[in-house]
Design an enzyme around this catalytic site. Structure first.
Site, PDB file in Angstrom:
ATOM      1  N   SER A  13       0.811  -1.225   0.000  1.00  0.00           N
ATOM      2  CA  SER A  13       0.000   0.000   0.000  1.00  0.00           C
ATOM      3  C   SER A  13       0.842   1.273   0.000  1.00  0.00           C
ATOM      4  CB  SER A  13      -0.934   0.007   1.212  1.00  0.00           C
ATOM      5  OG  SER A  13      -0.196  -0.058   2.423  1.00  0.00           O
ATOM      6  N   ASP A 185      -0.763   7.371  10.175  1.00  0.00           N
ATOM      7  CA  ASP A 185      -1.592   6.559  11.070  1.00  0.00           C
ATOM      8  C   ASP A 185      -0.768   5.565  11.884  1.00  0.00           C
ATOM      9  OD1 ASP A 185      -0.801   4.807   9.115  1.00  0.00           O
ATOM     10  OD2 ASP A 185      -2.800   4.354   8.360  1.00  0.00           O
ATOM     11  N   HIS A 188       1.322   4.037   7.620  1.00  0.00           N
ATOM     12  CA  HIS A 188       1.424   4.620   6.291  1.00  0.00           C
ATOM     13  C   HIS A 188       2.054   6.013   6.363  1.00  0.00           C
ATOM     14  CE1 HIS A 188      -1.871   1.629   5.990  1.00  0.00           C
ATOM     15  NE2 HIS A 188      -1.238   1.322   4.874  1.00  0.00           N
TER      16      HIS A 188
END
Length: 240
Positions: A13, A185, A188
């Protein structure tokens, strides 16, 4: 056909999100416009166990001929705790072997280690990530010290094969700095984190692609009397 050289970003991601506003991938793409196509092959939530099977489907020998650089950026999911996140967890030894398998495949299609850049997972801020886990109804499923073990393994693989490496886990914590500013967070990247990754990756990438020509002539150099011949005369110039 006019063929643009390729820079391929392969990862989880953190790579998939790299083309969002202020993302590290979009910053690289902007710097390389008219020199390379930067392809985002990020797969949110993926680990190296799955990635090693996907890579041969993404990069064939034909595509490899035009690839000038490739990043491999996995580990943030592999290092998940087995008890809390068995779906994404990959044991450390297997993670190491999976990275080696991917490098071996790339070598087999002509992408040599000098074109490969491994990127370690960034550090994890447990308190921030725990809040995200609780919102999803689960317990904290990663620890920063374990993430560090995967980062160390990634670095060792790069050294073993002669590939470049960006050791985010250590770089972001260097000098006991507050690395939380680099994370949105706890896991990320924030805008600052994206800028940090780009700042560490670009000098390495620039050495590999910096001498590539500007594709098609600078607009002011086009001969209006004979544009077709001029456009395809391999004339290049760095845009001001």
């Amino acid at each position: 056909m006019i063929s643009w050289p390729l820079v391929i970003l392969f990862g989880d991601s953190i790579t998939q999100f790299a083309f969002e506003a202020n993302g590290w991938g979009s910053a690289l793409s902007s710097k390389l416009v008219r020199k390379c196509d930067v392809l985002n092959r990020g797969l949110s939530g993926y680990n190296t166990r799955w990635a090693k099977y996907i890579l041969p489907k993404l990069i064939t020998s034909a595509q490899a001929e035009n690839t000038v650089a490739l990043t491999i950026f996995f580990g943030a999911n592999d290092c998940s705790l087995q008890d809390e996140n068995p779906q994404q967890h990959v044991p450390l030894e297997e993670y190491t072997d999976n990275l080696k398998t991917m490098i071996h495949y790339l070598k087999s299609v002509g992408i040599t280690p000098d074109k490969i850049i491994l990127i370690t997972p960034p550090p994890l801020h447990e308190a921030s990530w725990e809040k995200q886990c609780i919102l999803k109804g689960c317990k904290l499923n990663r620890h920063n010290n374990i993430t560090g073990e995967y980062a160390k393994a990634c670095t060792q693989v790069a050294q073993e094969y002669g590939a470049d490496v960006v050791d985010l886990w250590n770089l972001m914590q260097e000098g006991s700095q507050d690395y939380t500013v680099y994370l949105s967070d706890g896991l990320h990247l924030s805008d600052e984190g994206n800028q940090f990754v780009e700042s560490k990756l670009w000098p390495i990438l620039e050495e590999k692609v910096g001498t590539l020509p500007f594709i098609l002539p600078y607009w002011n150099d086009v001969d209006n009397e004979n544009p077709e011949s001029c456009l395809f005369s391999n004339t290049t110039k760095t845009e001001d």
